[in-house]
Write a protein that holds these residues in place. Structure first.
Motif, PDB file in Angstrom:
ATOM      1  N   SER A  69       0.564  -1.071   0.021  1.00 16.06           N
ATOM      2  CA  SER A  69      -0.032  -0.065  -0.003  1.00 16.06           C
ATOM      3  C   SER A  69       0.684   1.245  -0.143  1.00 16.06           C
ATOM      4  O   SER A  69       0.246   2.357   0.049  1.00 16.06           O
ATOM      5  CB  SER A  69      -1.008   0.164   1.276  1.00 16.06           C
ATOM      6  N   ASN A  74       1.272   2.836  -5.824  1.00 17.68           N
ATOM      7  CA  ASN A  74      -0.007   2.561  -6.375  1.00 17.68           C
ATOM      8  C   ASN A  74      -0.412   3.833  -7.085  1.00 17.68           C
ATOM      9  O   ASN A  74      -1.395   4.349  -7.578  1.00 17.68           O
ATOM     10  CB  ASN A  74      -1.009   2.951  -5.140  1.00 17.68           C
ATOM     11  N   ARG A  77      -3.346   3.432 -10.233  1.00 15.59           N
ATOM     12  CA  ARG A  77      -4.582   3.125  -9.544  1.00 15.59           C
ATOM     13  C   ARG A  77      -5.764   4.448  -9.489  1.00 15.59           C
ATOM     14  O   ARG A  77      -5.029   5.560  -9.857  1.00 15.59           O
ATOM     15  CB  ARG A  77      -4.522   2.857  -8.303  1.00 15.59           C
ATOM     16  N   THR A  78      -6.934   4.310  -9.369  1.00 12.48           N
ATOM     17  CA  THR A  78      -7.800   5.377  -9.228  1.00 12.48           C
ATOM     18  C   THR A  78      -7.373   6.176  -8.078  1.00 12.48           C
ATOM     19  O   THR A  78      -6.763   5.580  -7.145  1.00 12.48           O
ATOM     20  CB  THR A  78      -9.407   4.833  -9.200  1.00 12.48           C
ATOM     21  N   GLU A  81      -8.675   4.515  -4.876  1.00 14.75           N
ATOM     22  CA  GLU A  81      -7.787   3.380  -4.585  1.00 14.75           C
ATOM     23  C   GLU A  81      -6.549   3.786  -3.997  1.00 14.75           C
ATOM     24  O   GLU A  81      -6.013   3.157  -2.803  1.00 14.75           O
ATOM     25  CB  GLU A  81      -7.441   2.390  -5.891  1.00 14.75           C
ATOM     26  N   ARG A  82      -5.914   4.871  -4.633  1.00 12.37           N
ATOM     27  CA  ARG A  82      -4.690   5.524  -4.002  1.00 12.37           C
ATOM     28  C   ARG A  82      -5.017   6.222  -2.571  1.00 12.37           C
ATOM     29  O   ARG A  82      -4.016   6.024  -1.589  1.00 12.37           O
ATOM     30  CB  ARG A  82      -3.965   6.453  -4.994  1.00 12.37           C
TER      31      ARG A  82
END
Length: 128
Positions: A69, A74, A77-78, A81-82
């Motif tokens: 994470s 990330n 990612r969207t 999501e981030r």
């Protein structure tokens, strides 16, 4: 003219908004509840560990979460999501900072014990 749903028909969102997606991601990213854990979120729950976890367990779990994470991992990612991954990473980093130091961990465990004892209220005893 807006279409109306039939009574009793399930409501279906054609396109969920970013807040709904963020809420779902945060819910799914939460580590499983530990048996005997404190009701409120703790450093142990941020790492998905019990209070009996060893220092090695704390280190391994933090490393696993950090690799998964970390914000740099990330990028593609969207936004939702981030954001969820960054929040999980920050919680795990704070937990690791406290639980990896033996003195800080003893102090933290003592504060958890005081907090849970205070939540239960005074002990009922044989007084009159």
């Amino acid at each position: 003219m807006a279409a109306q749903a039939r009574p009793g028909a399930p409501l279906v969102l054609a396109r969920p908004g970013p807040l709904l997606l963020l809420s779902l991601l945060l819910l799914l990213a939460r580590p499983p509840a530990m048996a005997g854990s404190v009701a409120a979120a703790t450093h142990y729950s941020a790492l998905g560990l019990s209070r009996e976890a060893s220092s090695e367990d704390v280190r391994k779990e933090y490393k696993r979460i950090a690799l998964r994470s970390h914000p740099d991992r990330n990028v593609g990612r969207t936004l939702a999501e981030r954001t969820a991954a960054e929040a999980h990473f920050k919680a795990a980093a704070a937990a690791y900072e406290t639980l990896s130091d033996e003195a800080k961990r003893r102090e933290y465990d003592a504060s958890l014990s005081r907090r849970t004892a205070g939540a239960r209220g005074p002990a009922s005893g044989g007084g009159q």
